[in-house]
Design a protein around this motif. Structure first.
Motif, PDB file in Angstrom:
ATOM      1  N   TYR A   6     -33.497   3.761 -12.063  1.00 50.22           N
ATOM      2  CA  TYR A   6     -34.578   4.690 -11.822  1.00 50.22           C
ATOM      3  C   TYR A   6     -34.803   5.823 -11.373  1.00 50.22           C
ATOM      4  N   LEU A   7     -33.349   5.804 -10.455  1.00 49.70           N
ATOM      5  CA  LEU A   7     -33.798   6.918  -9.390  1.00 49.70           C
ATOM      6  C   LEU A   7     -33.123   8.128  -9.912  1.00 49.70           C
ATOM      7  N   ILE A   8     -33.694   9.556  -9.322  1.00 46.46           N
ATOM      8  CA  ILE A   8     -33.955  10.663 -10.163  1.00 46.46           C
ATOM      9  C   ILE A   8     -33.292  11.523  -8.986  1.00 46.46           C
ATOM     10  N   PRO A   9     -32.203  12.349  -8.798  1.00 51.29           N
ATOM     11  CA  PRO A   9     -31.441  13.461  -8.049  1.00 51.29           C
ATOM     12  C   PRO A   9     -32.632  14.420  -7.407  1.00 51.29           C
ATOM     13  N   LYS A  10     -32.432  14.380  -6.299  1.00 47.28           N
ATOM     14  CA  LYS A  10     -33.637  14.949  -5.255  1.00 47.28           C
ATOM     15  C   LYS A  10     -34.424  16.284  -5.648  1.00 47.28           C
ATOM     16  N   SER A  11     -33.087  17.286  -6.313  1.00 49.59           N
ATOM     17  CA  SER A  11     -33.540  18.004  -6.965  1.00 49.59           C
ATOM     18  C   SER A  11     -34.437  18.495  -8.725  1.00 49.59           C
ATOM     19  N   PHE A  12     -34.531  17.158  -8.500  1.00 49.06           N
ATOM     20  CA  PHE A  12     -36.028  16.909  -9.536  1.00 49.06           C
ATOM     21  C   PHE A  12     -37.180  16.293  -8.655  1.00 49.06           C
ATOM     22  N   LEU A  13     -36.915  15.545  -7.849  1.00 47.17           N
ATOM     23  CA  LEU A  13     -38.366  14.959  -7.230  1.00 47.17           C
ATOM     24  C   LEU A  13     -39.599  15.241  -6.965  1.00 47.17           C
ATOM     25  N   PRO A  14     -40.552  15.372  -7.492  1.00 52.05           N
ATOM     26  CA  PRO A  14     -41.810  16.299  -7.192  1.00 52.05           C
ATOM     27  C   PRO A  14     -42.013  15.840  -5.818  1.00 52.05           C
ATOM     28  N   SER A  15     -42.191  17.129  -5.384  1.00 51.76           N
ATOM     29  CA  SER A  15     -42.854  17.522  -3.360  1.00 51.76           C
ATOM     30  C   SER A  15     -44.148  17.149  -3.387  1.00 51.76           C
ATOM     31  N   LEU A  16     -44.292  16.193  -1.990  1.00 52.22           N
ATOM     32  CA  LEU A  16     -45.345  15.283  -1.722  1.00 52.22           C
ATOM     33  C   LEU A  16     -45.637  16.058  -0.859  1.00 52.22           C
TER      34      LEU A  16
END
Ligand code: HEM
Length: 350
Positions: free
Chosen positions: A327-337
């Motif tokens: 369920y990990l997704i690429p960093k480019s899709f990760l919502p910014s904290l």
């Protein structure tokens, strides 16, 4: 005055080897088991400390560091245990036969400390493979049965890690709702994947296969997005962490580069290492057994190699932490904290 020999109780320790035969290799067999048991004792000592740390309601950073060092020590001991099997393998199967008959019906299966390690980590009664159609306890003395039964009743590392993760208030921070944003990102990712498959020059079979694989991912994500499906899987033993704890574990894995989540990530990784090293020990031990006995049954009466191979496959303590990579997704899709979410977890702990 402290004297080396008496401080270490060497009189007792060095006079505790009682071979039952005159076979030269029996001493190695006994000492390999005894050193294992000593290291099991040390592992239990570290696990007890880890449990005490995890049982605290608020875990300051220093305590996380201490927990980390306890768990890391366990992994180093496990590596020593795996290496010890190689030493025992210097004994040939014929040399083993010289004293094997004397061992009946004793077996490492009766190692009370090994069961305590498994129970303390969180291997549960219902996830165990049956041994001769019975629970392992039935092959222990009454005294040992009550000790391992007691350990099964106490909170284990799996449960304590679950409670610690579930308490972490990292999923909603001011206006930032991790779960909503993550679901949105996953949907975007899957849409993009599907688009790129459709514009690629694929033949019909390839196209259908690739689209099916996106659909499989979508179905798999549904099992975590929908709490009722997740809880159904939990009830059937397909998941072991509670929903809240599982989401926190995912969050920590996704944001492991953020300073506040680096130590929690290290801790989750060490739990996976411990599980993996325990499996590696089981595999090494089962291969040694295969080598020594072929497919003969064990002195304890199990199918021997086949039983041990099955425990290596199924006796996992933290399966969810292994499976989370799906369920990990690429960093480019990760919502910014949002700013501030990168604070110490202690200051955020409620
Ligand atoms: C020649 C060396 C060895 C042989 C042939 C051997 C054989 C076996 C066999 C056949 C079993 C399955 C139960 C049974 O039917 O007896 C078993 C279980 C076990 N043995 Fe060994 N063993 C050896 C060395 C060791 C050593 C050095 C240890 C260290 C403590 C050990 C610990 C265990 C444990 C903990 C189990 C239970 C595993 C489980 O139920 O998941 N064994 N062994």
């Amino acid at each position: 005055m402290t004297y080396y020999h008496s401080y270490l109780g060497l009189d007792e320790l060095l006079s505790a080897q009682h071979p039952l035969s005159s076979a030269h290799e029996e001493m190695l067999f006994i000492i390999t088991h005894q050193t294992h048991e000593l290291w099991f004792k040390q592992i239990l000592h570290e696990l007890e400390s880890a449990k005490n740390i995890l049982a605290q309601h608020i875990l300051p950073d220093q305590q996380l560091l201490l927990l980390h060092s306890r768990l890391r020590r366990i992994t180093e001991i496990q590596k020593v245990l795996i290496a010890q099997i190689r030493v025992l393998e210097t004994m040939t199967p014929m040399e083993f036969l010289d004293f094997r008959d004397h061992l009946n019906p004793a077996s490492g299966f009766q190692s009370m400390q090994f069961r305590l390690v498994e129970n303390t980590l969180g291997l549960t009664r219902d996830t165990r493979i049956k041994y001769k159609k019975a629970h392992y306890c039935q092959f222990l003395t009454q005294e040992h049965q009550s000790i391992v039964n007691q350990a099964e009743l106490e909170p284990n590392i799996h449960q304590l890690v679950d409670q610690w993760l579930a308490r972490l208030p990292i999923l909603v921070y001011k206006d930032f709702d991790f779960w909503k944003q993550y679901q949105h990102s996953v949907n975007q990712l899957l849409i993009q994947e599907e688009k790129s498959i459709r514009i690629a020059q694929l033949n019909e079979t390839e196209l259908q296969e690739r689209l099916q694989s996106v659909q499989n991912s979508r179905d798999s994500f549904r099992t975590i997005f929908e709490e009722n499906i997740y809880n159904e899987h939990l009830a059937h033993g397909k998941r072991r962490l509670s929903y809240q704890a599982w989401k926190a574990a995912l969050f920590i894995n996704l944001y492991r580069d953020t300073p506040a989540f680096q130590m929690p990530f290290q801790i989750l990784s060490l739990l996976v290492d411990i599980d993996e090293l325990l499996t590696s020990w089981r595999v090494s031990h089962s291969l040694m057994v295969h080598r020594m006995l072929g497919l003969k049954s064990g002195t304890g009466g199990s199918s021997g190699y086949e039983y041990l191979k099955a425990t290596a496959t199924y006796h996992k303590c933290f399966p969810d932490l292994f499976n989370i990579s799906e369920y990990l997704i690429p960093k480019s899709f990760l919502p910014s904290l949002p700013k501030g979410a990168a604070l110490s977890l202690t200051t955020m702990d409620s």
